[in-house]
Write a protein that holds these residues in place. Structure first.
Motif, PDB file in Angstrom:
ATOM      1  N   GLY A   1       0.824  -1.213   0.000  1.00 61.51           N
ATOM      2  CA  GLY A   1       0.000   0.000   0.000  1.00 61.51           C
ATOM      3  C   GLY A   1       0.851   1.254   0.000  1.00 61.51           C
ATOM      4  O   GLY A   1       0.568   2.213  -0.733  1.00 61.51           O
ATOM      5  N   VAL A   2       1.926   1.248   0.807  1.00 59.89           N
ATOM      6  CA  VAL A   2       2.820   2.409   0.860  1.00 59.89           C
ATOM      7  C   VAL A   2       3.502   2.598  -0.492  1.00 59.89           C
ATOM      8  O   VAL A   2       3.630   3.728  -0.988  1.00 59.89           O
ATOM      9  CB  VAL A   2       3.868   2.241   1.990  1.00 59.89           C
ATOM     10  CG1 VAL A   2       4.977   3.264   1.870  1.00 59.89           C
ATOM     11  CG2 VAL A   2       3.193   2.351   3.350  1.00 59.89           C
ATOM     12  N   ALA A   3       3.916   1.496  -1.129  1.00 57.93           N
ATOM     13  CA  ALA A   3       4.555   1.597  -2.445  1.00 57.93           C
ATOM     14  C   ALA A   3       3.590   2.183  -3.462  1.00 57.93           C
ATOM     15  O   ALA A   3       3.966   3.053  -4.279  1.00 57.93           O
ATOM     16  CB  ALA A   3       5.050   0.227  -2.901  1.00 57.93           C
ATOM     17  N   LYS A   4       2.346   1.756  -3.450  1.00 59.97           N
ATOM     18  CA  LYS A   4       1.334   2.266  -4.376  1.00 59.97           C
ATOM     19  C   LYS A   4       1.094   3.753  -4.128  1.00 59.97           C
ATOM     20  O   LYS A   4       1.054   4.543  -5.077  1.00 59.97           O
ATOM     21  CB  LYS A   4       0.026   1.470  -4.201  1.00 59.97           C
ATOM     22  CG  LYS A   4      -1.147   2.005  -4.961  1.00 59.97           C
ATOM     23  CD  LYS A   4      -1.038   1.729  -6.448  1.00 59.97           C
ATOM     24  CE  LYS A   4      -2.309   2.051  -7.177  1.00 59.97           C
ATOM     25  NZ  LYS A   4      -2.306   3.317  -7.861  1.00 59.97           N
ATOM     26  N   GLU A   5       0.947   4.141  -2.874  1.00 64.26           N
ATOM     27  CA  GLU A   5       0.743   5.560  -2.544  1.00 64.26           C
ATOM     28  C   GLU A   5       1.955   6.386  -2.952  1.00 64.26           C
ATOM     29  O   GLU A   5       1.817   7.519  -3.430  1.00 64.26           O
ATOM     30  CB  GLU A   5       0.472   5.727  -1.040  1.00 64.26           C
ATOM     31  CG  GLU A   5      -0.859   5.164  -0.579  1.00 64.26           C
ATOM     32  CD  GLU A   5      -2.041   5.860  -1.232  1.00 64.26           C
ATOM     33  OE1 GLU A   5      -2.007   7.099  -1.435  1.00 64.26           O
ATOM     34  OE2 GLU A   5      -3.018   5.160  -1.572  1.00 64.26           O
ATOM     35  N   SER A   6       3.139   5.840  -2.795  1.00 68.92           N
ATOM     36  CA  SER A   6       4.359   6.537  -3.181  1.00 68.92           C
ATOM     37  C   SER A   6       4.397   6.764  -4.687  1.00 68.92           C
ATOM     38  O   SER A   6       4.758   7.850  -5.160  1.00 68.92           O
ATOM     39  CB  SER A   6       5.582   5.731  -2.732  1.00 68.92           C
ATOM     40  OG  SER A   6       6.775   6.350  -3.139  1.00 68.92           O
ATOM     41  N   GLN A   7       4.001   5.757  -5.457  1.00 71.08           N
ATOM     42  CA  GLN A   7       3.943   5.900  -6.918  1.00 71.08           C
ATOM     43  C   GLN A   7       2.910   6.958  -7.314  1.00 71.08           C
ATOM     44  O   GLN A   7       3.164   7.792  -8.199  1.00 71.08           O
ATOM     45  CB  GLN A   7       3.608   4.557  -7.570  1.00 71.08           C
ATOM     46  CG  GLN A   7       4.725   3.552  -7.486  1.00 71.08           C
ATOM     47  CD  GLN A   7       4.285   2.156  -7.948  1.00 71.08           C
ATOM     48  OE1 GLN A   7       3.105   1.918  -8.177  1.00 71.08           O
ATOM     49  NE2 GLN A   7       5.251   1.252  -8.068  1.00 71.08           N
ATOM     50  N   ASP A   8       1.763   6.912  -6.649  1.00 75.60           N
ATOM     51  CA  ASP A   8       0.725   7.904  -6.933  1.00 75.60           C
ATOM     52  C   ASP A   8       1.219   9.313  -6.612  1.00 75.60           C
ATOM     53  O   ASP A   8       0.976  10.264  -7.367  1.00 75.60           O
ATOM     54  CB  ASP A   8      -0.553   7.600  -6.140  1.00 75.60           C
ATOM     55  CG  ASP A   8      -1.264   6.341  -6.616  1.00 75.60           C
ATOM     56  OD1 ASP A   8      -0.906   5.819  -7.699  1.00 75.60           O
ATOM     57  OD2 ASP A   8      -2.180   5.880  -5.893  1.00 75.60           O
ATOM     58  N   MET A   9       1.927   9.452  -5.485  1.00 73.27           N
ATOM     59  CA  MET A   9       2.430  10.754  -5.084  1.00 73.27           C
ATOM     60  C   MET A   9       3.501  11.234  -6.070  1.00 73.27           C
ATOM     61  O   MET A   9       3.529  12.415  -6.438  1.00 73.27           O
ATOM     62  CB  MET A   9       3.018  10.694  -3.663  1.00 73.27           C
ATOM     63  CG  MET A   9       3.412  12.058  -3.131  1.00 73.27           C
ATOM     64  SD  MET A   9       4.070  11.973  -1.466  1.00 73.27           S
ATOM     65  CE  MET A   9       2.548  11.862  -0.557  1.00 73.27           C
ATOM     66  N   ALA A  10       4.343  10.347  -6.544  1.00 72.46           N
ATOM     67  CA  ALA A  10       5.369  10.727  -7.525  1.00 72.46           C
ATOM     68  C   ALA A  10       4.710  11.185  -8.825  1.00 72.46           C
ATOM     69  O   ALA A  10       5.142  12.177  -9.447  1.00 72.46           O
ATOM     70  CB  ALA A  10       6.310   9.551  -7.785  1.00 72.46           C
ATOM     71  N   ALA A  11       3.655  10.485  -9.249  1.00 69.86           N
ATOM     72  CA  ALA A  11       2.938  10.894 -10.461  1.00 69.86           C
ATOM     73  C   ALA A  11       2.285  12.268 -10.265  1.00 69.86           C
ATOM     74  O   ALA A  11       2.331  13.126 -11.173  1.00 69.86           O
ATOM     75  CB  ALA A  11       1.886   9.843 -10.825  1.00 69.86           C
TER      76      ALA A  11
END
Length: 122
Positions: free
Chosen positions: A83-93
């Motif tokens: 979940g943290v990895a997914k949120e991190s990717q979303d935040m980077a985008a």
């Protein structure tokens, strides 16, 4: 007198036979007591072993429970990490979209009014 001696000899022989039989019974009784004592010792030893096995089984059950708890916690951590990895990717985008959006503007320093953004010149 000979008759008395003969009678005493026969009585002594009967007593000797009685004593021999009693002695055999005593030996047999002692052997049975030794066997009974050995059986009691074996029973006590078996009980101690059973108690030890029970303690070991309870310890094993405790360890299994702890390992299952650790496995569950590891699964939860893995799920949270995903979940943290997914949120991190979303935040980077989102940061990249925001960077591109802000790249369309230029900063104009204003007096006391703060900073003003103006469209960037192409």
């Amino acid at each position: 007198m000979i008759l008395e001696l003969q009678f005493e000899a026969e009585a002594t022989a009967r007593r000797a036979e009685s004593l021999a039989a009693l002695s055999e019974e005593t030996v047999a009784s002692d052997a049975m007591q030794n066997i009974a004592a050995s059986a009691e010792e074996q029973a006590a030893s078996a009980q101690e072993m059973a108690t030890g096995i029970d303690i070991a089984a309870k310890g094993t059950a405790t360890i299994i429970s702890a390992v299952e708890g650790i496995r569950g916690a590891a699964e939860d951590t893995s799920t949270a990490s995903e979940g943290v990895a997914k949120e991190s990717q979303d935040m980077a985008a989102s940061a990249e979209r925001l960077r591109k959006l802000l790249g369309r503007f230029r900063v104009i320093a204003g007096g006391g009014a703060g900073v003003t953004l103006a469209p960037a010149e192409k």
